[in-house]
Write a protein that holds these residues in place. Structure first.
Motif, PDB file in Angstrom:
ATOM      1  N   ILE A  97      23.845  -4.244 -37.548  1.00 48.14           N
ATOM      2  CA  ILE A  97      25.147  -3.662 -36.827  1.00 48.14           C
ATOM      3  C   ILE A  97      25.312  -3.699 -38.031  1.00 48.14           C
ATOM      4  N   ASP A  98      26.440  -2.660 -38.085  1.00 46.81           N
ATOM      5  CA  ASP A  98      27.639  -2.473 -39.894  1.00 46.81           C
ATOM      6  C   ASP A  98      26.607  -2.406 -40.056  1.00 46.81           C
ATOM      7  N   GLY A  99      25.639  -2.304 -40.430  1.00 47.53           N
ATOM      8  CA  GLY A  99      25.312  -1.742 -41.882  1.00 47.53           C
ATOM      9  C   GLY A  99      24.934  -3.394 -42.356  1.00 47.53           C
ATOM     10  N   ARG A 100      24.764  -4.507 -41.585  1.00 42.55           N
ATOM     11  CA  ARG A 100      24.442  -5.702 -41.882  1.00 42.55           C
ATOM     12  C   ARG A 100      22.514  -5.961 -40.908  1.00 42.55           C
ATOM     13  N   GLU A 101      21.653  -6.079 -41.995  1.00 43.45           N
ATOM     14  CA  GLU A 101      20.510  -6.740 -40.716  1.00 43.45           C
ATOM     15  C   GLU A 101      20.776  -7.883 -40.233  1.00 43.45           C
ATOM     16  N   VAL A 102      20.268  -8.124 -38.825  1.00 40.96           N
ATOM     17  CA  VAL A 102      20.703  -9.279 -38.071  1.00 40.96           C
ATOM     18  C   VAL A 102      19.087  -9.523 -37.845  1.00 40.96           C
ATOM     19  N   ALA A 103      18.060  -8.581 -37.687  1.00 41.95           N
ATOM     20  CA  ALA A 103      17.357  -9.349 -36.651  1.00 41.95           C
ATOM     21  C   ALA A 103      16.276  -8.699 -36.648  1.00 41.95           C
ATOM     22  N   VAL A 104      14.929  -9.055 -36.992  1.00 37.75           N
ATOM     23  CA  VAL A 104      13.744  -8.233 -37.416  1.00 37.75           C
ATOM     24  C   VAL A 104      13.078  -9.056 -35.727  1.00 37.75           C
ATOM     25  N   LEU A 105      12.341  -7.703 -34.958  1.00 41.69           N
ATOM     26  CA  LEU A 105      11.664  -7.498 -34.083  1.00 41.69           C
ATOM     27  C   LEU A 105      10.643  -6.635 -34.313  1.00 41.69           C
TER      28      LEU A 105
END
Length: 148
Positions: A97-105
């Protein structure tokens, strides 16, 4: 003469049995035709299998919701519904989100809860990555706007 294993031995016995319109030469011809039909059937079956496998093996990432250009209300629960096929090179997907990794699915299909989206425009991306967490170039992004 038990256990005849060749067509010639079968035909020699068959020639001694009263014929029903099938001569030994006709049986040999029919046997070779069936063999070539079987070979063709196997060839076409394998060709179709590999063609379908190649088509199905194309990796992809899809965001089903929110749709591109969606306007989301602030302080409302929002979810990301997705579907991926990482192919042979990929292993999992990163939510960015907006260039920032927030999760690994790691699931191929699922729902991820979007949290903490501030007011304003945002870009939400799914990026397929390999086991070393390096993106392999397969991604899907949507643009959303969060309003108060």
């Amino acid at each position: 003469m038990r256990g005849h294993k060749t067509i010639e031995s079968f035909l020699s016995i068959r020639s001694k049995v009263p014929s029903r319109g099938l001569s030994p030469s006709r049986l040999t011809h029919q046997f070779s035709n069936n063999r070539s039909k079987t070979r063709r059937l196997i060839f076409y079956s394998l060709t179709c299998f590999f063609a379908l496998h190649a088509a199905a093996a194309t990796p992809y990432a899809r965001i089903h919701s929110p749709p591109n250009g969606a306007v989301l209300r602030a302080n409302a629960g929002h979810t990301l519904t997705y579907e991926i096929d990482p192919g042979t090179e990929g292993n999992h997907v990163h939510v960015v989100i907006d260039g920032r990794e927030v999760a690994v699915l790691r699931k191929r299909t699922g729902i991820y809860r979007l949290q903490g989206l501030a007011s304003g425009p945002h870009e939400i991306c799914l990026k397929v990555a390999n086991k070393a967490h390096v993106p392999i170039g397969i991604e899907h992004c949507v643009q959303v706007v969060v309003e108060k």
